[in-house]
Design a protein around this motif. Sequence first.
Motif, short mmCIF file in Angstrom:
data_model
loop_
_atom_site.label_atom_id
_atom_site.label_comp_id
_atom_site.label_asym_id
_atom_site.label_seq_id
_atom_site.Cartn_x
_atom_site.Cartn_y
_atom_site.Cartn_z
N TRP A 209 50.95 -5.16 -46.73
CA TRP A 209 50.95 -3.79 -47.28
C TRP A 209 52.34 -3.44 -47.83
O TRP A 209 52.47 -2.90 -48.93
N ARG A 210 53.38 -3.77 -47.06
CA ARG A 210 54.74 -3.51 -47.51
C ARG A 210 55.02 -4.25 -48.83
O ARG A 210 55.63 -3.69 -49.74
N SER A 211 54.55 -5.49 -48.92
CA SER A 211 54.76 -6.25 -50.17
C SER A 211 54.08 -5.57 -51.36
O SER A 211 54.64 -5.54 -52.46
N ARG A 212 52.88 -5.05 -51.13
CA ARG A 212 52.18 -4.36 -52.22
C ARG A 212 52.97 -3.15 -52.69
O ARG A 212 53.06 -2.89 -53.89
N LEU A 213 53.56 -2.43 -51.75
CA LEU A 213 54.31 -1.23 -52.15
C LEU A 213 55.68 -1.58 -52.72
O LEU A 213 56.20 -0.87 -53.58
N LEU A 214 56.26 -2.67 -52.24
CA LEU A 214 57.52 -3.12 -52.85
C LEU A 214 57.30 -3.48 -54.32
O LEU A 214 58.18 -3.30 -55.17
N ALA A 215 56.11 -3.99 -54.63
CA ALA A 215 55.80 -4.42 -56.01
C ALA A 215 55.30 -3.27 -56.89
O ALA A 215 55.31 -3.39 -58.12
N ALA A 216 54.90 -2.15 -56.26
CA ALA A 216 54.29 -1.04 -57.02
C ALA A 216 55.29 -0.43 -58.01
O ALA A 216 56.50 -0.53 -57.83
N PHE A 217 54.75 0.21 -59.04
CA PHE A 217 55.57 0.92 -60.03
C PHE A 217 56.67 0.01 -60.58
O PHE A 217 57.86 0.34 -60.55
N ASP A 218 56.22 -1.18 -61.00
CA ASP A 218 57.14 -2.14 -61.61
C ASP A 218 58.29 -2.52 -60.66
O ASP A 218 59.42 -2.76 -61.10
N GLY A 219 58.00 -2.57 -59.38
CA GLY A 219 59.02 -3.00 -58.41
C GLY A 219 60.08 -1.98 -58.12
O GLY A 219 61.19 -2.34 -57.70
N LEU A 220 59.76 -0.72 -58.29
CA LEU A 220 60.74 0.36 -58.01
C LEU A 220 61.47 0.14 -56.69
O LEU A 220 62.69 0.18 -56.62
N ALA A 221 60.72 -0.08 -55.63
CA ALA A 221 61.34 -0.24 -54.31
C ALA A 221 61.84 -1.67 -54.09
O ALA A 221 62.91 -1.89 -53.53
N THR B 24 60.05 10.53 -51.70
CA THR B 24 60.03 11.32 -52.94
C THR B 24 60.12 10.44 -54.17
O THR B 24 59.45 10.70 -55.18
N LYS B 25 60.90 9.37 -54.11
CA LYS B 25 60.98 8.47 -55.28
C LYS B 25 59.64 7.79 -55.53
O LYS B 25 59.21 7.65 -56.68
N MET B 26 58.97 7.37 -54.46
CA MET B 26 57.64 6.78 -54.62
C MET B 26 56.65 7.83 -55.13
O MET B 26 55.77 7.53 -55.95
N ALA B 27 56.78 9.04 -54.64
CA ALA B 27 55.87 10.12 -55.06
C ALA B 27 56.04 10.43 -56.55
O ALA B 27 55.06 10.61 -57.28
N LEU B 28 57.28 10.49 -57.01
CA LEU B 28 57.52 10.74 -58.44
C LEU B 28 56.97 9.59 -59.28
O LEU B 28 56.34 9.82 -60.33
N ALA B 29 57.16 8.36 -58.83
CA ALA B 29 56.62 7.20 -59.55
C ALA B 29 55.09 7.24 -59.57
O ALA B 29 54.45 6.96 -60.59
N HIS B 30 54.49 7.61 -58.44
CA HIS B 30 53.03 7.74 -58.32
C HIS B 30 52.50 8.69 -59.39
O HIS B 30 51.46 8.45 -60.00
#
Lengths: 229, 229
Positions: A209-221, B24-30
Amino acid sequence: MAMTMYDLTGAEDARRFSPYCWRTKMALAHKGLAVETIPWRFTETDRLPAGKKTVPTLIDGDTVIGDSWEIADYLDRMYPGKPLLHGRSERGLAKFLTAWTESVVHPALTRLVVLDIYKHVAEKDRAYFRASREARVGTTLEAFTADTEANVAAFQKTVHPLRITLRSQDYLGGDAPSYGDYIVFGAFMWARSISPVQLLAADDPIAAWRSRLLAAFDGLAGKAAGYPV
Amino acid sequence: MAMTMYDLTGAEDARRFSPYCWRTKMALAHKGLAVETIPWRFTETDRLPAGKKTVPTLIDGDTVIGDSWEIADYLDRMYPGKPLLHGRSERGLAKFLTAWTESVVHPALTRLVVLDIYKHVAEKDRAYFRASREARVGTTLEAFTADTEANVAAFQKTVHPLRITLRSQDYLGGDAPSYGDYIVFGAFMWARSISPVQLLAADDPIAAWRSRLLAAFDGLAGKAAGYPV
């Protein structure tokens, strides 16, 4: 025709104590659906219809369901005109997730990362940071974080409800991430940004799950400054 | 115009580690909203606009918000045409609540009520119940439940995330009960049906929530056989 439900009881017919049966009785009342309950006792497995082994077992016409979560889904699906069990509760439930994250997950992580934060804060912030955090935890940051192995084990136990959830769905929000996911993910980003500690085993559903979110939004996180995990 | 957000960092500008800022950064990207982040350090309280004291602080035109939960609400309210942060996630989040209830709350309650269950089950169920439960807990039911005072204190600590949540809303679902409420309430009905133990202080917000659900649906749960709590 009223539905029928097998309901756990003990020596007295009237004393119905199963927490799972109570979920379903409240759910039926929420939807305004009548039910006739049949008292059932632990060792009466043979009495349940359709080979079911547990209660609540609900019978609605030709349908027999033996699991409270599945019953709730069935009721919302079959009776969508009645008040939804999973109606607009997402913001309220996210508030619970916030409380859980901040009162359970953050404290367990603090044991692992607070000394690493100290090492990464700006020189001018160090005295403030050490003094305020040591007052909070009642000892030195070094002593508080000394036993990494035990603290990782305690953390992994703490996030067990998250692990169970992510075994059956990709995100806390279900099929897609919601703000609830970001609330908990923020805790993992806190650790990742500041600490090399490995929080999770590679095969932990939480790690996926963490990997999916690390990759979300073009790898923002995932592209942000941090330690690889 | 892009929004601006103050974002906690340490010695290096690039290392952003606040779990709340990550929410908040993930929320804005979402929501697909652009943001310019401004690095901010612990002791720079005077640099925040509008008297804010914490980060994330978000600036959107004339609006300044200094709390991640309020920012999420603001974003869904002001930009409802963008993907909702609290969109249809209620079923997914209820699944988390199920996992929490069953892996944290039920085990803590078992310490308090399992011997009382034994006393209430039908005569023919007793041998099965004692043998299966003692195998599970690794000792006698009497030894497992001996220290009521300590077990009540542990239970009250366990449900602290519930307590925090119910300080700011009447139900887990928010303004009205949802299936998530019944999942947790089932645990309290389990105890109430079978055990005289007082689980909660009278002024606990959880006790007020329990009273509301005991009274719901014309007292469906409150009128059921059980011990007054």
